[in-house]
Scaffold this active site. Structure first.
Site, mmCIF file in Angstrom:
data_model
loop_
_atom_site.group_PDB
_atom_site.id
_atom_site.type_symbol
_atom_site.label_atom_id
_atom_site.label_comp_id
_atom_site.label_asym_id
_atom_site.label_seq_id
_atom_site.Cartn_x
_atom_site.Cartn_y
_atom_site.Cartn_z
ATOM 1 N N ASP A 1 0.841 -1.192 0.000
ATOM 2 C CA ASP A 1 0.000 0.000 0.000
ATOM 3 C C ASP A 1 0.881 1.248 0.000
ATOM 4 O OD1 ASP A 1 -2.341 1.821 0.844
ATOM 5 O OD2 ASP A 1 -3.281 -0.149 0.868
ATOM 6 N N HIS B 1 -3.232 6.079 3.867
ATOM 7 C CA HIS B 1 -4.109 5.004 3.416
ATOM 8 C C HIS B 1 -3.698 3.642 3.973
ATOM 9 C CE1 HIS B 1 -5.846 2.222 0.323
ATOM 10 N NE2 HIS B 1 -6.822 3.100 0.308
ATOM 11 N N SER C 1 -11.176 -0.400 -0.505
ATOM 12 C CA SER C 1 -9.861 -0.514 0.126
ATOM 13 C C SER C 1 -9.972 -0.982 1.567
ATOM 14 C CB SER C 1 -9.154 0.849 0.110
ATOM 15 O OG SER C 1 -8.691 1.180 -1.170
#
Length: 543
Positions: A122, A158, A417
């Site tokens: 990620d 994220h 996600s």
């Protein structure tokens, strides 16, 4: 003859009416969206070409090109600094995560997911006190600053939120949030970032004052940056209302796109990382909440071939590969076309469903989240809205439930996600409870125990085989694990009489009977009229 002509006309009219009615009903049936039904096993753009293992890349262990930071990193908001989010996310209750954890703990006489490693490919993962089992994996964006281990910087925020859903372990008993497998180990690989861009200059770019130093509410992004930092002076909210720490920059629908112009991250480095994990056996599960979305053309790109070969290689090595199904945006249109075999949009890695368990998102009402990309490759679904997870800002010790999309506009954290790590966490729990199960067995257990949708074959293109059921995945006895094929819900066919397409006799008999009845009625009326005309009193009255 007149009666015969009337009968013929009646028959033609009735036949025309029946034909028109049948035609109308047929048009209604055709209008049912077949993309909501089970996709065929092969055909058109929905099925990728066979794997080309000559495209398998070695792991270089470094970025594919030079990148420079272009935007300010995620930071703590000045809104409500002292707020503590105490409520449990709805997704935890919906999936009965606490009960699933109790089952694993009782069965293993130890931690929940202990000994299982989950690779998070990620934007990196920031160190956090509530993420105790965090290891360095690799760095494919930029040279780590201030001596940080590779992969343990998260400028975007994220990857930290994704990792928190998998394995966060808060030490505050008042906090309701907890990761799915809190004793599992996270291995972080920073593979992409929307806060970095390709460096086309020949000189070394100046170091950013936000890339690894002490966080500050007055931090300013680099000149020319398009990011917006949180405003100050606004009130926060109570933990009961869901307001809490907020982060910036924003995440459009919670997604991170590979090979997006002006950002870091390519399919090539993704393929390299997957290959490296398989070679080193550095993880049991891989979570990829990153996607490449493009228009379907019936062809495959070289980067896609590289990822396809890598995920196949990892699957053969016994690694469970989990990926987010993708988020529909202006540049990633929703697959709502009539024929599921001809999608408008292809999403990689989910496209390679033979080796990847892709995850769609549902909302708090149990409905398919509107941003979740549909497709024949969707395997299962999990909660993807109103997300609470670790605050990814450097130095944070709390949680976040909001993000800034633009300017001072705060919005909920959401996206496929964040549905994917629920499934990756479940895979870690299944691995801990059933250590002898291989990757295929773990994936089958998750699919077979999911809450199957009411669709042919027990799957559709919205939620795949259904929303995951962690308790069932950890307790149910599956026929497929003792040598038998797991039962799949059969199509529920309407029990209609067989069609009679070749004989018109029944219709002729019915119409003849109707016509005969009409004729008999007319004769009866004629006879009665004649009798009344011949009565004496009627004749007298006429005189």
């Amino acid at each position: 003859m007149a009666v015969g002509r009337r009968f013929g006309a009646t028959r033609r009219t009735t036949t025309a009416l029946l034909t028109g009615t049948i035609g109308f009903l047929s048009s209604v049936a055709v209008a049912v969206p077949v993309w909501a039904q089970q996709a065929p096993a092969d055909g058109y753009f929905a099925t990728p070409p066979p794997v080309d293992m000559t495209k398998l890349l070695p792991d270089s262990g470094q970025p594919d090109k030079k990148y420079k930071q272009s935007k300010g990193c995620v930071q703590r908001s000045t809104l409500g600094q002292n707020i503590v989010l105490k409520n449990r996310p709805w997704g935890q209750d919906y999936l009965q995560i606490t009960k699933a954890q109790e089952i694993v703990k009782a069965a293993t006489n130890g931690g929940v997911g202990r000994g299982v490693k989950v690779a998070v490919v990620d934007t990196g993962v920031t160190k956090h006190p509530w993420l105790p089992n965090l290891e360095s994996g690799g760095e494919y964006v930029a040279t780590p600053t201030n001596g940080q281990p590779k992969g343990l910087e998260d400028c975007d925020g994220h990857g930290t939120e994704v990792a928190g859903i998998i394995a966060a372990k808060p030490d505050n008993p008042e906090v309701g949030f907890i990761g799915v497998a809190p004793d599992a180990t996270i291995v972080s690989y920073r593979q992409l970032s929307e806060n970095y861009e390709p460096d086309t200059s020949t000189s070394t770019p100046p170091a950013s004052n936000t890339a690894g130093g002490t966080p500050s509410s007055s931090t300013t992004p680099p000149t020319g940056s398009g990011s917006s930092l949180p405003p100050s002076g606004e009130g926060g909210g109570g933990s009961g209302s869901g307001d809490g720490d907020r982060t910036s920059p924003g995440q459009s629908n919670g997604g991170r796109q590979l090979e997006k112009a002006g950002t870091a991250g390519t399919l090539k480095t993704l393929a390299e990382i997957i290959r490296g994990i398989a070679d080193r056996k550095s993880a049991d599960v891989i979570n990829m909440s990153v996607d490449n979305c493009r228009t379907a053309t019936g062809s495959i790109t070289e980067g896609e071939q590289q990822v396809q070969a890598a995920v196949h290689y990892a699957a053969l090595a016994g690694i469970v590969v989990v990926a987010a199904a993708g988020n529909a945006t202006d540049t990633c249109p929703q697959n709502d076309q009539p024929d599921a075999r001809k999608p408008k949009t292809i999403v990689t890695p989910p496209w390679f469903a033979d080796d990847v368990l892709s995850v769609g998102a549902i909302d708090q009402y149990g409905s398919v989240a509107p941003f979740s990309v549909h497709g024949p490759w969707v395997g299962v679904a999990a909660p993807g809205t109103q997300i609470i997870s670790l605050d990814p800002a450097e130095g944070s010790r709390g949680l976040a439930n909001l993000t800034f999309e633009s300017g001072d506009k705060a919005s909920e954290i959401q996206g496929t996600s964040f549905a994917a790590p629920y499934v990756a966490g479940l895979a870690a729990l299944v691995k801990a409870k059933y250590p002898t199960l291989d990757a295929k067995g773990i994936i089958n257990r998750i699919k077979e125990t999911a809450q199957h949708p009411a669709a042919p074959g027990g799957r559709d293109n919205f939620v795949g085989y259904g929303v995951i059921d962690p308790v069932a995945a950890l307790t149910q006895s599956l026929p497929s694990e003792i040598g038998n094929q797991a039962p799949i819900p059969p199509p529920q066919l309407a029990q209609l009489p067989p069609a009679n397409d070749h004989s018109s006799t029944p219709m002729i008999v019915a119409l003849a009977g109707t016509g005969g009845g009409v004729v008999a009625l007319l004769i009866t009326l004629f006879v009665m009229r004649t009798i009344r005309r011949n009565r004496p009193e009627e004749a007298a009255s006429r005189r």
